[in-house]
Design a protein around this motif. Sequence first.
Motif, mmCIF file in Angstrom:
data_model
loop_
_atom_site.group_PDB
_atom_site.id
_atom_site.type_symbol
_atom_site.label_atom_id
_atom_site.label_comp_id
_atom_site.label_asym_id
_atom_site.label_seq_id
_atom_site.Cartn_x
_atom_site.Cartn_y
_atom_site.Cartn_z
ATOM 1 N N TYR A 44 0.851 -1.186 0.000
ATOM 2 C CA TYR A 44 0.000 0.000 0.000
ATOM 3 C C TYR A 44 0.884 1.233 0.000
ATOM 4 O O TYR A 44 1.750 1.378 0.875
ATOM 5 C CB TYR A 44 -0.918 -0.018 1.228
ATOM 6 N N GLN A 45 0.691 2.089 -1.002
ATOM 7 C CA GLN A 45 1.493 3.313 -1.053
ATOM 8 C C GLN A 45 0.608 4.511 -0.718
ATOM 9 O O GLN A 45 -0.428 4.723 -1.358
ATOM 10 C CB GLN A 45 2.126 3.510 -2.441
ATOM 11 N N PRO A 46 1.026 5.298 0.284
ATOM 12 C CA PRO A 46 0.216 6.455 0.696
ATOM 13 C C PRO A 46 0.052 7.490 -0.418
ATOM 14 O O PRO A 46 0.960 7.706 -1.220
ATOM 15 C CB PRO A 46 1.024 7.065 1.850
ATOM 16 N N ALA A 58 -4.614 5.412 -0.351
ATOM 17 C CA ALA A 58 -3.484 4.575 -0.716
ATOM 18 C C ALA A 58 -3.772 3.898 -2.044
ATOM 19 O O ALA A 58 -4.930 3.743 -2.433
ATOM 20 C CB ALA A 58 -3.240 3.510 0.349
ATOM 21 N N GLU A 59 -2.701 3.497 -2.717
ATOM 22 C CA GLU A 59 -2.843 2.646 -3.898
ATOM 23 C C GLU A 59 -2.346 1.256 -3.531
ATOM 24 O O GLU A 59 -1.253 1.106 -2.968
ATOM 25 C CB GLU A 59 -2.027 3.193 -5.077
ATOM 26 N N ALA A 60 -3.161 0.254 -3.831
ATOM 27 C CA ALA A 60 -2.763 -1.137 -3.608
ATOM 28 C C ALA A 60 -1.942 -1.602 -4.809
ATOM 29 O O ALA A 60 -2.346 -1.394 -5.953
ATOM 30 C CB ALA A 60 -4.004 -2.006 -3.447
ATOM 31 N N ILE A 62 0.264 -4.935 -6.427
ATOM 32 C CA ILE A 62 0.475 -6.374 -6.283
ATOM 33 C C ILE A 62 1.960 -6.708 -6.192
ATOM 34 O O ILE A 62 2.795 -6.066 -6.827
ATOM 35 C CB ILE A 62 -0.200 -7.156 -7.431
ATOM 36 N N ARG A 63 2.257 -7.697 -5.383
ATOM 37 C CA ARG A 63 3.624 -8.218 -5.250
ATOM 38 C C ARG A 63 3.581 -9.727 -5.413
ATOM 39 O O ARG A 63 2.666 -10.384 -4.910
ATOM 40 C CB ARG A 63 4.184 -7.871 -3.857
ATOM 41 N N TRP A 64 4.591 -10.252 -6.115
ATOM 42 C CA TRP A 64 4.663 -11.695 -6.333
ATOM 43 C C TRP A 64 6.002 -12.191 -5.825
ATOM 44 O O TRP A 64 7.037 -11.777 -6.329
ATOM 45 C CB TRP A 64 4.497 -12.009 -7.822
ATOM 46 N N VAL A 117 -7.412 0.674 -6.457
ATOM 47 C CA VAL A 117 -7.000 -0.640 -6.954
ATOM 48 C C VAL A 117 -6.833 -0.538 -8.470
ATOM 49 O O VAL A 117 -7.701 0.007 -9.156
ATOM 50 C CB VAL A 117 -8.074 -1.698 -6.594
ATOM 51 N N ASN A 118 -5.719 -1.041 -8.977
ATOM 52 C CA ASN A 118 -5.493 -1.032 -10.430
ATOM 53 C C ASN A 118 -6.369 -2.083 -11.094
ATOM 54 O O ASN A 118 -6.360 -3.248 -10.687
ATOM 55 C CB ASN A 118 -4.022 -1.332 -10.739
ATOM 56 N N VAL A 119 -7.108 -1.685 -12.098
ATOM 57 C CA VAL A 119 -7.936 -2.625 -12.842
ATOM 58 C C VAL A 119 -7.505 -2.577 -14.306
ATOM 59 O O VAL A 119 -7.581 -1.534 -14.956
ATOM 60 C CB VAL A 119 -9.436 -2.276 -12.697
ATOM 61 N N LEU A 179 -7.839 8.015 -13.420
ATOM 62 C CA LEU A 179 -7.246 7.733 -14.729
ATOM 63 C C LEU A 179 -5.739 7.680 -14.566
ATOM 64 O O LEU A 179 -5.095 8.700 -14.316
ATOM 65 C CB LEU A 179 -7.667 8.836 -15.693
ATOM 66 N N ASP A 180 -5.194 6.443 -14.680
ATOM 67 C CA ASP A 180 -3.784 6.180 -14.362
ATOM 68 C C ASP A 180 -2.870 6.584 -15.515
ATOM 69 O O ASP A 180 -3.296 6.569 -16.672
ATOM 70 C CB ASP A 180 -3.625 4.677 -14.098
ATOM 71 N N ASP A 181 -1.628 6.903 -15.188
ATOM 72 C CA ASP A 181 -0.588 7.165 -16.195
ATOM 73 C C ASP A 181 -1.042 8.218 -17.201
ATOM 74 O O ASP A 181 -0.759 8.114 -18.396
ATOM 75 C CB ASP A 181 -0.216 5.865 -16.946
ATOM 76 N N ASP A 203 1.295 10.925 -15.012
ATOM 77 C CA ASP A 203 2.300 9.875 -15.066
ATOM 78 C C ASP A 203 3.642 10.366 -14.548
ATOM 79 O O ASP A 203 4.033 11.510 -14.747
ATOM 80 C CB ASP A 203 2.465 9.360 -16.490
ATOM 81 N N ARG A 204 4.351 9.431 -13.928
ATOM 82 C CA ARG A 204 5.582 9.831 -13.267
ATOM 83 C C ARG A 204 6.664 10.271 -14.261
ATOM 84 O O ARG A 204 7.564 11.021 -13.891
ATOM 85 C CB ARG A 204 6.012 8.724 -12.317
ATOM 86 N N SER A 205 6.548 9.874 -15.512
ATOM 87 C CA SER A 205 7.535 10.317 -16.502
ATOM 88 C C SER A 205 7.487 11.832 -16.713
ATOM 89 O O SER A 205 8.489 12.432 -17.108
ATOM 90 C CB SER A 205 7.317 9.586 -17.830
ATOM 91 N N VAL A 239 6.550 11.246 -7.098
ATOM 92 C CA VAL A 239 7.160 12.430 -6.493
ATOM 93 C C VAL A 239 8.330 11.966 -5.620
ATOM 94 O O VAL A 239 8.132 11.232 -4.648
ATOM 95 C CB VAL A 239 6.133 13.212 -5.647
ATOM 96 N N GLU A 240 9.519 12.336 -6.005
ATOM 97 C CA GLU A 240 10.717 11.850 -5.305
ATOM 98 C C GLU A 240 11.495 12.944 -4.596
ATOM 99 O O GLU A 240 12.317 12.647 -3.731
ATOM 100 C CB GLU A 240 11.647 11.129 -6.301
ATOM 101 N N THR A 241 11.298 14.198 -4.989
ATOM 102 C CA THR A 241 12.099 15.273 -4.384
ATOM 103 C C THR A 241 11.209 16.360 -3.795
ATOM 104 O O THR A 241 10.060 16.551 -4.210
ATOM 105 C CB THR A 241 13.028 15.947 -5.431
ATOM 106 N N GLY A 258 4.520 9.137 -4.010
ATOM 107 C CA GLY A 258 5.878 8.876 -4.484
ATOM 108 C C GLY A 258 6.830 8.607 -3.329
ATOM 109 O O GLY A 258 6.457 8.713 -2.160
ATOM 110 N N TYR A 259 8.054 8.242 -3.681
ATOM 111 C CA TYR A 259 9.031 7.825 -2.681
ATOM 112 C C TYR A 259 9.341 8.928 -1.672
ATOM 113 O O TYR A 259 9.737 8.647 -0.553
ATOM 114 C CB TYR A 259 10.325 7.369 -3.361
ATOM 115 N N LEU A 260 9.193 10.208 -2.072
ATOM 116 C CA LEU A 260 9.426 11.290 -1.106
ATOM 117 C C LEU A 260 8.514 11.126 0.100
ATOM 118 O O LEU A 260 8.922 11.348 1.239
ATOM 119 C CB LEU A 260 9.160 12.664 -1.753
#
Length: 288
Positions: A44-46, A58-60, A62-64, A117-119, A179-181, A203-205, A239-241, A258-260
């Motif tokens: 879960y990312q805040p 949060a965004e859920a 998936i991890r494998w 949740v990503n669909v 609406l993602d990305d 989108d993060r790009s 968002v990293e900085t 983001g990681y920040l």
Amino acid sequence: KSKQNGKNRFHFYAREMQSDALKRMQIEADLRAALAQSEFTLEYQPIVAADSGELFGAEALIRWLHPERGAVAPADFVPVAEDSGLIVPIGTWVLREAVRQMHEWNQRGHVLPHLAVNVSGVQFRDPALPALIADVLDDHAVASGALTLEICESVMVDANSATEMRMRALKELGVDYSLDDFGTGFSSLSYLKRFPVDIVKIDRSFVRDCPDDRSDAHLVEAIINMAHSLDLKVVAEGVETQAQADFLRELECDYLQGYLISRPLRAEAFEALLAPGRGFRGELAMAG
Ligand code: C2E
Ligand code: MG
Ligand code: MG
Ligand code: MG
């Protein structure tokens, strides 16, 4: 797309296997086993309010954890799951697990206001999706307003009238759409007007080189203004900085992810953030 990225895709599978086709077949077989053997988990990312640092949701993700290969990134298996149709049962698991987790937190008094949740488009075109979502929400007595479906632009580009009706039916059930990305596909203003979208995720790009890259900075500004003029909220991804956060807050971007703020967290670690009064004010140097 997979051809272009062929060199760095499936790198967990690259060593032993010769061809992309063989790797895909192996991943597909492993995904079937993974479903049966419960090798998936969610992180879960805040997502926080840009102005106050308050937790919005949060965004859920998936991890494998593959028994032999270790952690396999979604970018390495989600496309295979989509091509093979396995994304439907995997996506069902994701929805059930995410809503179950939200219910568990609620029961302990740690309310998460919004869970995204990503669909996948493949999953969205499944006529059984509305019934599944109604069932999952009902099973766990979670308010539908707490569930956001993250879809990408292709869902709307490929939409036939059945998909459009499905989207509206789910909306009537109370779910929100994000609406993602945004900006990477065939974004069109007419889609944003025609479909019941609530949130646009930049989108993060586009966020990556802000604020120094003037053309990206202008693009981000244009997306935020356009979204606001259509009464949509905006989340900035990746968002990293602190400089990016300051820039986005200045443009009145609504939410940051983001990681920040935080990397995606396991459920137990995420729960600590749900304690009353806990925000990200301390971590983020909030302006004003
Ligand atoms: P996405 O939906 O755009 O998710 C955001 C991705 O960006 C996640 O990668 C997240 O870990 C990563 N991220 C977040 N903040 C930062 C940051 O500050 N810097 C950088 N470099 N990356 C950041 P992840 O978890 O590897 O997922 C990749 C993609 O896989 C997702 O992109 C989504 O399209 C797909 N995916 C993940 N989980 C699911 C799922 O449950 N179902 C479906 N259908 N797709 C999923
Ligand atoms: Mg997403
Ligand atoms: Mg995204
Ligand atoms: Mg993205």
